[in-house]
Design an enzyme around this catalytic site. Sequence first.
Site, short mmCIF file in Angstrom:
data_model
loop_
_atom_site.label_atom_id
_atom_site.label_comp_id
_atom_site.label_asym_id
_atom_site.label_seq_id
_atom_site.Cartn_x
_atom_site.Cartn_y
_atom_site.Cartn_z
N SER A 238 1.17 3.64 -3.35
CA SER A 238 0.62 4.70 -4.21
C SER A 238 -0.77 5.12 -3.81
CB SER A 238 0.58 4.21 -5.66
OG SER A 238 1.81 3.72 -6.05
N GLU B 70 12.27 -3.98 -4.26
CA GLU B 70 11.28 -4.14 -5.32
C GLU B 70 11.91 -3.93 -6.68
OE1 GLU B 70 8.04 -1.31 -5.18
OE2 GLU B 70 6.89 -2.40 -6.70
N SER C 19 -1.47 -3.88 -6.07
CA SER C 19 -1.51 -5.16 -6.76
C SER C 19 -2.03 -6.26 -5.84
CB SER C 19 -0.12 -5.55 -7.26
OG SER C 19 0.32 -4.65 -8.24
N GLY D 1 0.82 -1.21 0.00
CA GLY D 1 0.00 0.00 0.00
C GLY D 1 0.85 1.25 0.00
N GLU E 87 11.56 7.31 -15.68
CA GLU E 87 12.02 8.70 -15.53
C GLU E 87 12.51 8.95 -14.10
OE1 GLU E 87 9.15 7.78 -17.01
OE2 GLU E 87 9.78 8.21 -19.06
#
Lengths: 379, 397
Positions: free
Chosen positions: B134, B249, B166, B132, B382
């Site tokens: 974003s 990650e 997800s 948890g 980016e």
Amino acid sequence: MSLILSEEQEFLRDTVREFVQENAPVTALRALRDSQDPDGFSRELWKEMAELGWVGAALPEDLGGAGLGFAELGIVLEECGRTLAASPYLSTAVLGASALELAGTDAQKKELIPEICSGERVWALAFQEGGQFAPFECATVAESAGDGFRLSGEKLFVLDGHVADTLIVTARSAGGSSDREGIRLFLVDPKAAGVEITRTLMVDSRNAARIRFDAVEVDRSAALGQVGTGAATLDAVLDRAAICLSAEMLGSTQEVFERTLQYLKDRQQFGKPIGSFQALKHRAANLFCEVELSKSIVLDALRALDEGRPGLSLIASSCKARCSDTFVLAANEGVQMFGGIGMTDEEEVGLFLKRAKVAAHCFGDGAYHRNRFAALSGY
Amino acid sequence: MSDLDAFRTETREWLEENAPALIRQPIRGDEDTVWGGRNAVYDHPDQKLWLERMGAKGWTCPTWPKEYGGGGLSAEESRVLAEELARLGCRPALFSFGITMLGPVLIEFASEEQKRRFLPPIARGEIRWCQGYSEPGAGSDLAGLQTRAVLDGDEYVVNGQKVWTSYADLSDWIFCLVRTDPDAPKHDGISFLLFDMASSGVEAAPIQLISGSSPFCQTFFQDVRVPKDQLIGKVRGGWTIAKRLLQHERSMISQLGTGGGPRAEGLPELGRRYLGGTEGEPLPDPLIRDRISQFGMDRLCFGATTRRSVDAAKAGRGAGAETSMFKYYGTEMNKRRTELAVEIAGAQGLGWEGEGFSDAEVGLTRGWLRSKGNSIEGGTSEIQLNVIAKRVLGLPD
Ligand SMILES: Cc1cc2nc3c(=O)[nH]c(=O)nc-3n(C[C@H](O)[C@H](O)[C@H](O)COP(=O)(O)OP(=O)(O)OC[C@H]3O[C@@H](n4cnc5c(N)ncnc54)[C@H](O)[C@@H]3O)c2cc1C
């Protein structure tokens, strides 16, 4: 073998770096160019590097070498690449020594390799015939003549061809001009009758020559290696050369990248360093990744040579393709990010760009090696 | 025989005996991927058996300490295990964010009690975790997150919304970034909280992806009560943990660069199948062939870079910001691979479902679409370039 440098290797790197920066900085190449130096390199410096054991780094001790390995030779070449140092490293310590080591008789090795390690003799390998790198396109012929051979044909882009004491020449004793089979290697005295050498001035100010062989007579002992082994020898020699040149290019690539980064931090426009603009930051960061991958494959390829790892040609092609493409990219980005000053002869970034394009072509560019990689992989 | 050789022999024998036949075949797709958890689904009983056997040895997380359910292996032993698993073509026993993301930061930041409580069920695949991070207003600018946690007695009360979570709908627990101090500067007011997705006030609504599957969710929290001993590390110290977890990650995602894992058919084989030509001869399309070759070479270079970073870490010279390079380059490479794969298959690589396309072909289409997320999830390309520019290259703001 570990992909990071051992303490001894780091020490070697630091020693070579200091030596090269002091004795063969980029200004030395410029001086050779501007004075139209007939040799195109410094013979004293070459001797000194030989005495330090660096020319024969990868050659066995009983032949006068330092008995180290390609990992170490690569370190030396990388440092030479940082200053664009001109020397007969590739022609002599890599191409000449490898051809002798891989195809020579014991007697030839004993006689000739020590003179390479000591920096006494310069060698050149004459194989390329057209503008494209195509080592097995060989129209130069070796006819039987009396007890020996008669060579006729023309070679170009022969590294150090005009200063070599001995030439190794590819010529065919059988087969059509595009066949791998039938190619042999011959030792030729550049002063022999019928040899005509013309120095060609390349854009990178490094040595190359065009050589004509007009019915040049050599005796039987001039043939290097057995009949039928020429193409395989040439392949193995060129794999080594591709990897060693990649090490040199890696040094040049890192240098031009680091100089560009410094410029991004120093040069001010719109009241701030140009390196604060994200458009440039991202290009620099992308380039960093490309350079890191180049570093890894060079280190791995040098170790693969030392280990005699199977599948070496795939690694050699990957290495040369990547280092060619990355060096050209880094040099192009360098010129662009330096702005107007990057276009001047005075600023050294342009010398890196020139070297990048020649080195990329030498021993096959990205496209050549992608084609080879695919063919070797069966697709 | 060295200890490592002995370990190899032992491992090989154990695997020969204990890896069920099915496990030695490649995974077909999402439907037979094992994620474990309370509601674990197994496509075949062998998968369950394999997870239980591997979990019992701690080999789902080989380098974690034994007392936390791991295998207690050294880095070398773990490499040997990976090689032996690869030799038999074994599937991973478990896919788990608990193993790849949460576990490593618990080992580093959690209290002894928390480690003993949370790590073993991760190793055995009993609890499935989701991430948890974003929120609708906080993506790349993650530290701008607004989900609030207010202390009320011995419990935090959590309110807010996460997005792109997800598998939130399938997970048992969540590791969640929450704002415990709204007045502190934005990076300093964040804490790292664990809680059960079955708690009252938690709701997860799946969102459909362009690839057709619905792996991620909108996740809502309304007065969710969380015992305060489920906060990891220091109150307001969550950002440090959050960043470290992102590194783990990113390393996980970047391994995509080596070619899409065991599921992926190689590009040369795809080329031969769809473009034809004689075995051993050049593929008939020289431009596609050139791109396949470029990818093959880049993969070698990327692999060498991974090995170099392992060697550097062994010598104590690891650098954290390097994970950004792997994440950036690996995911961009994976996108290049899937892009090329659908081009090679032509119309057969553009089917959506139903008649006329094999499962593998539909897999190409969907894999291509799914891969677009690789350079977004875990921090966009980016953002990785920003990190490299700043932390590695030292370029000014
Ligand atoms: C498949 C998938 C699974 C995910 N799973 C999870 C999950 O389990 N848990 C979770 O918490 N999150 C998850 N996410 C969310 C993911 O972490 C975010 O999508 C990601 O961080 C980007 O945030 P955003 O979507 O808000 O895009 P934005 O931040 O709005 O970015 C939009 C665009 O702007 C660019 N941009 C933004 N800031 C900058 C900048 N400073 N400089 C240059 N460009 C910039 C971005 O690169 C991007 O191209 C998942 C995402 C995907 C695609």
